[in-house]
Design a protein around this motif. Structure first.
Motif, PDB file in Angstrom:
ATOM      1  N   ARG A   2      -4.230 -27.378 -37.876  1.00 50.45           N
ATOM      2  CA  ARG A   2      -3.727 -28.698 -38.300  1.00 50.45           C
ATOM      3  C   ARG A   2      -4.296 -29.091 -39.662  1.00 50.45           C
ATOM      4  NH1 ARG A   2      -4.927 -29.732 -33.043  1.00 50.45           N
ATOM      5  NH2 ARG A   2      -6.709 -31.003 -33.643  1.00 50.45           N
ATOM      6  N   ASP A   3      -4.572 -28.078 -40.487  1.00 52.25           N
ATOM      7  CA  ASP A   3      -5.020 -28.267 -41.863  1.00 52.25           C
ATOM      8  C   ASP A   3      -6.371 -28.965 -41.974  1.00 52.25           C
ATOM      9  OD1 ASP A   3      -4.342 -27.602 -44.492  1.00 52.25           O
ATOM     10  OD2 ASP A   3      -3.829 -29.676 -44.955  1.00 52.25           O
ATOM     11  N   SER A   4      -7.130 -29.085 -40.848  1.00 52.70           N
ATOM     12  CA  SER A   4      -8.383 -29.826 -40.941  1.00 52.70           C
ATOM     13  C   SER A   4      -9.510 -29.279 -40.079  1.00 52.70           C
ATOM     14  CB  SER A   4      -8.148 -31.305 -40.557  1.00 52.70           C
ATOM     15  OG  SER A   4      -7.680 -31.397 -39.222  1.00 52.70           O
ATOM     16  N   VAL A   5      -9.230 -28.321 -39.208  1.00 49.91           N
ATOM     17  CA  VAL A   5     -10.235 -27.814 -38.276  1.00 49.91           C
ATOM     18  C   VAL A   5     -10.298 -26.295 -38.383  1.00 49.91           C
ATOM     19  CG1 VAL A   5     -10.954 -27.682 -35.858  1.00 49.91           C
ATOM     20  CG2 VAL A   5      -9.774 -29.723 -36.689  1.00 49.91           C
ATOM     21  N   SER A   6     -11.511 -25.745 -38.436  1.00 48.47           N
ATOM     22  CA  SER A   6     -11.666 -24.293 -38.493  1.00 48.47           C
ATOM     23  C   SER A   6     -11.361 -23.684 -37.126  1.00 48.47           C
ATOM     24  CB  SER A   6     -13.091 -23.926 -38.906  1.00 48.47           C
ATOM     25  OG  SER A   6     -13.385 -24.417 -40.190  1.00 48.47           O
ATOM     26  N   PRO A   7     -10.667 -22.549 -37.089  1.00 46.81           N
ATOM     27  CA  PRO A   7     -10.415 -21.888 -35.809  1.00 46.81           C
ATOM     28  C   PRO A   7     -11.728 -21.476 -35.142  1.00 46.81           C
ATOM     29  CG  PRO A   7      -9.050 -20.942 -37.551  1.00 46.81           C
ATOM     30  CD  PRO A   7     -10.053 -21.815 -38.212  1.00 46.81           C
ATOM     31  N   PRO A   8     -11.784 -21.466 -33.814  1.00 44.51           N
ATOM     32  CA  PRO A   8     -13.040 -21.139 -33.122  1.00 44.51           C
ATOM     33  C   PRO A   8     -13.516 -19.708 -33.364  1.00 44.51           C
ATOM     34  CG  PRO A   8     -11.194 -21.298 -31.577  1.00 44.51           C
ATOM     35  CD  PRO A   8     -10.716 -21.840 -32.874  1.00 44.51           C
ATOM     36  N   TYR A   9     -12.612 -18.804 -33.747  1.00 42.84           N
ATOM     37  CA  TYR A   9     -13.014 -17.420 -33.988  1.00 42.84           C
ATOM     38  C   TYR A   9     -13.480 -17.201 -35.430  1.00 42.84           C
ATOM     39  CZ  TYR A   9      -8.131 -17.614 -35.465  1.00 42.84           C
ATOM     40  OH  TYR A   9      -6.946 -18.002 -36.048  1.00 42.84           O
ATOM     41  N   LEU A  10     -13.523 -18.282 -36.237  1.00 40.27           N
ATOM     42  CA  LEU A  10     -14.058 -18.204 -37.599  1.00 40.27           C
ATOM     43  C   LEU A  10     -15.179 -19.235 -37.771  1.00 40.27           C
ATOM     44  CD1 LEU A  10     -10.771 -17.841 -39.716  1.00 40.27           C
ATOM     45  CD2 LEU A  10     -12.355 -16.033 -39.018  1.00 40.27           C
TER      46      LEU A  10
ATOM     47  N   ARG B 206      11.329 -24.071 -37.795  1.00 45.59           N
ATOM     48  CA  ARG B 206      11.897 -22.840 -38.343  1.00 45.59           C
ATOM     49  C   ARG B 206      13.247 -23.027 -39.012  1.00 45.59           C
ATOM     50  NH1 ARG B 206      12.648 -23.492 -33.177  1.00 45.59           N
ATOM     51  NH2 ARG B 206      14.607 -23.008 -32.108  1.00 45.59           N
ATOM     52  N   ASP B 207      14.030 -24.021 -38.596  1.00 45.04           N
ATOM     53  CA  ASP B 207      15.420 -24.101 -39.044  1.00 45.04           C
ATOM     54  C   ASP B 207      15.558 -24.508 -40.499  1.00 45.04           C
ATOM     55  OD1 ASP B 207      16.471 -23.279 -36.614  1.00 45.04           O
ATOM     56  OD2 ASP B 207      16.425 -25.318 -35.798  1.00 45.04           O
ATOM     57  N   ASP B 208      14.666 -25.357 -40.974  1.00 46.35           N
ATOM     58  CA  ASP B 208      14.797 -25.807 -42.359  1.00 46.35           C
ATOM     59  C   ASP B 208      13.415 -26.115 -42.931  1.00 46.35           C
ATOM     60  OD1 ASP B 208      15.503 -26.730 -44.805  1.00 46.35           O
ATOM     61  OD2 ASP B 208      16.894 -28.261 -44.097  1.00 46.35           O
ATOM     62  N   PRO B 209      12.725 -25.103 -43.435  1.00 47.58           N
ATOM     63  CA  PRO B 209      11.384 -25.335 -43.978  1.00 47.58           C
ATOM     64  C   PRO B 209      11.370 -26.225 -45.200  1.00 47.58           C
ATOM     65  CG  PRO B 209      12.149 -23.121 -44.512  1.00 47.58           C
ATOM     66  CD  PRO B 209      13.142 -23.710 -43.555  1.00 47.58           C
ATOM     67  N   HIS B 210      12.544 -26.457 -45.805  1.00 49.78           N
ATOM     68  CA  HIS B 210      12.587 -27.325 -46.981  1.00 49.78           C
ATOM     69  C   HIS B 210      12.494 -28.800 -46.617  1.00 49.78           C
ATOM     70  CE1 HIS B 210      13.502 -24.236 -50.005  1.00 49.78           C
ATOM     71  NE2 HIS B 210      14.125 -23.629 -49.028  1.00 49.78           N
ATOM     72  N   THR B 211      12.840 -29.150 -45.386  1.00 52.21           N
ATOM     73  CA  THR B 211      12.774 -30.558 -45.001  1.00 52.21           C
ATOM     74  C   THR B 211      11.804 -30.801 -43.857  1.00 52.21           C
ATOM     75  OG1 THR B 211      14.650 -30.262 -43.478  1.00 52.21           O
ATOM     76  CG2 THR B 211      15.146 -30.991 -45.719  1.00 52.21           C
ATOM     77  N   ALA B 212      11.502 -29.766 -43.062  1.00 52.44           N
ATOM     78  CA  ALA B 212      10.543 -29.934 -41.979  1.00 52.44           C
ATOM     79  C   ALA B 212       9.127 -30.052 -42.557  1.00 52.44           C
ATOM     80  CB  ALA B 212      10.611 -28.728 -41.037  1.00 52.44           C
ATOM     81  N   THR B 213       8.194 -30.547 -41.729  1.00 51.74           N
ATOM     82  CA  THR B 213       6.802 -30.572 -42.148  1.00 51.74           C
ATOM     83  C   THR B 213       6.367 -29.144 -42.436  1.00 51.74           C
ATOM     84  OG1 THR B 213       6.343 -32.513 -40.796  1.00 51.74           O
ATOM     85  CG2 THR B 213       4.464 -31.181 -41.468  1.00 51.74           C
ATOM     86  N   ARG B 214       5.908 -28.893 -43.619  1.00 54.39           N
ATOM     87  CA  ARG B 214       5.690 -27.516 -44.053  1.00 54.39           C
ATOM     88  C   ARG B 214       4.378 -26.947 -43.530  1.00 54.39           C
ATOM     89  NH1 ARG B 214       8.022 -27.623 -50.285  1.00 54.39           N
ATOM     90  NH2 ARG B 214      10.168 -28.021 -49.665  1.00 54.39           N
ATOM     91  N   SER B 215       4.443 -25.699 -43.131  1.00 56.76           N
ATOM     92  CA  SER B 215       3.237 -24.983 -42.751  1.00 56.76           C
ATOM     93  C   SER B 215       2.446 -24.658 -44.008  1.00 56.76           C
ATOM     94  CB  SER B 215       3.607 -23.692 -42.018  1.00 56.76           C
ATOM     95  OG  SER B 215       4.134 -22.741 -42.938  1.00 56.76           O
ATOM     96  N   PRO B 216       1.156 -24.312 -43.869  1.00 57.02           N
ATOM     97  CA  PRO B 216       0.388 -23.904 -45.053  1.00 57.02           C
ATOM     98  C   PRO B 216       1.029 -22.746 -45.802  1.00 57.02           C
ATOM     99  CG  PRO B 216      -1.091 -24.373 -43.242  1.00 57.02           C
ATOM    100  CD  PRO B 216       0.300 -24.423 -42.670  1.00 57.02           C
ATOM    101  N   LEU B 217       1.658 -21.814 -45.082  1.00 55.88           N
ATOM    102  CA  LEU B 217       2.319 -20.701 -45.763  1.00 55.88           C
ATOM    103  C   LEU B 217       3.542 -21.186 -46.527  1.00 55.88           C
ATOM    104  CD1 LEU B 217       2.467 -17.710 -46.382  1.00 55.88           C
ATOM    105  CD2 LEU B 217       3.812 -17.406 -44.292  1.00 55.88           C
ATOM    106  N   ALA B 218       4.316 -22.096 -45.924  1.00 57.38           N
ATOM    107  CA  ALA B 218       5.476 -22.644 -46.619  1.00 57.38           C
ATOM    108  C   ALA B 218       5.056 -23.390 -47.879  1.00 57.38           C
ATOM    109  CB  ALA B 218       6.258 -23.573 -45.688  1.00 57.38           C
ATOM    110  N   GLU B 219       3.911 -24.052 -47.839  1.00 58.83           N
ATOM    111  CA  GLU B 219       3.433 -24.758 -49.028  1.00 58.83           C
ATOM    112  C   GLU B 219       3.068 -23.775 -50.143  1.00 58.83           C
ATOM    113  OE1 GLU B 219       0.462 -27.682 -48.547  1.00 58.83           O
ATOM    114  OE2 GLU B 219       1.772 -29.049 -47.452  1.00 58.83           O
TER     115      GLU B 219
END
Length: 261
Positions: free
Chosen positions: A170-178, A237-250
């Motif tokens: 969620r762009d703010s918490v480190s994964p538990p395996y890192l 998945r349907d429209d990355p241009h208008t959906a809330t973008r993932s870090p990769l999409a950004e």
């Protein structure tokens, strides 16, 4: 020795894949033996003295971009290696995980499977779990460990899989395996790594892989927070241009426009 919750036969599988990677010339510790410890199969690797890249990242956050470039180059070299016959086909492995992703309904699993079948295959060595915790920094340079998820497939799939593993939850918490790497450091690491390896790649291709790999990750014991992130990727998945973008999409498309623009 593997954790108690790891199926007993997994050590033999990982050992076979690690041997195949080592014999293909990829820098990875040599498998010396598979022995039984307390009734469970355990792999004996050659000793590698040094820190993990994750330890270095936690100790020197300012090195995030340089370490990301190091991991990118290591991964790029690995992808230049034709996968040995002992490695399974990547799309088949992903399909198997999608089939057991019970967090979504049967219709959505079918849709994810169809999307996967439309994606191209490949024959490169793909690690499947490439992140800073699985890279050792020793006297002989960088070495890759943990080969259980290795497969033969297209480099883009392995790169996108790393994107899902490395970025913060969620762009703010480190994964538990890192552990030890804070979210801002991982954000910088992810951005640098993805930009280096996906430069010139069609955004739509990478984002299709992100969608199906997010679903496959739902079949893994990743915890509620990671599952929520993977669900958000799939739902958008349907429209990355208008959906809330993932870090990769950004990285690929730029930040999402604000509502007042």
């Amino acid at each position: 020795m593997p954790r108690p919750d790891v199926p007993a036969h997994w050590s033999g599988i990982e050992a076979r894949y690690a041997v195949a990677a080592h014999e293909a010339g990829i820098p990875t510790p040599m498998v010396l033996d598979v022995v039984e410890v307390d009734g469970r199969a355990s792999i004996v690797f050659e000793r590698v003295d040094g820190l993990s890249m994750l330890d270095r990242l936690a100790a020197r956050p300012a090195d995030a971009e340089r370490l990301a470039l190091d991991m990118a180059e290591l991964q790029r070299e690995m992808h230049r290696t034709v996968a040995p016959a002992d490695l399974p086909e990547l799309r088949a492995r992903v399909a198997g995980k999608i089939a057991t992703a019970d967090a979504i309904g049967a219709d959505e699993r079918t849709e994810a499977g169809e999307l996967l079948r439309a994606l191209p295959g490949g024959s490169s060595v793909c690690h499947g779990d490439m992140h800073p915790g699985n890279i050792l920094i020793g006297e002989r340079g960088l070495m890759v460990i943990d080969w259980f998820d290795a497969a033969s497939g297209p480099p883009i799939a392995d790169i996108v899989r790393s994107s899902l593993l490395v970025r913060p939850i969620r762009d703010s918490v480190s994964p538990p395996y890192l552990p030890g790497a804070n979210a801002e450091v991982l954000r910088r690491f992810h951005r640098t790594h993805a930009r280096r390896l996906l430069a010139g790649t069609e955004a739509a291709d990478a984002l299709r892989w992100e969608s199906v790999l997010a679903v496959s990750r739902l079949s893994e014991p990743v915890g509620a927070d990671v599952s929520e992130d993977m669900m958000a990727v799939w739902r958008g998945r349907d429209d990355p241009h208008t959906a809330t973008r993932s870090p990769l999409a950004e990285v690929l498309l730029g930040p999402e426009p604000s509502s007042d623009e």
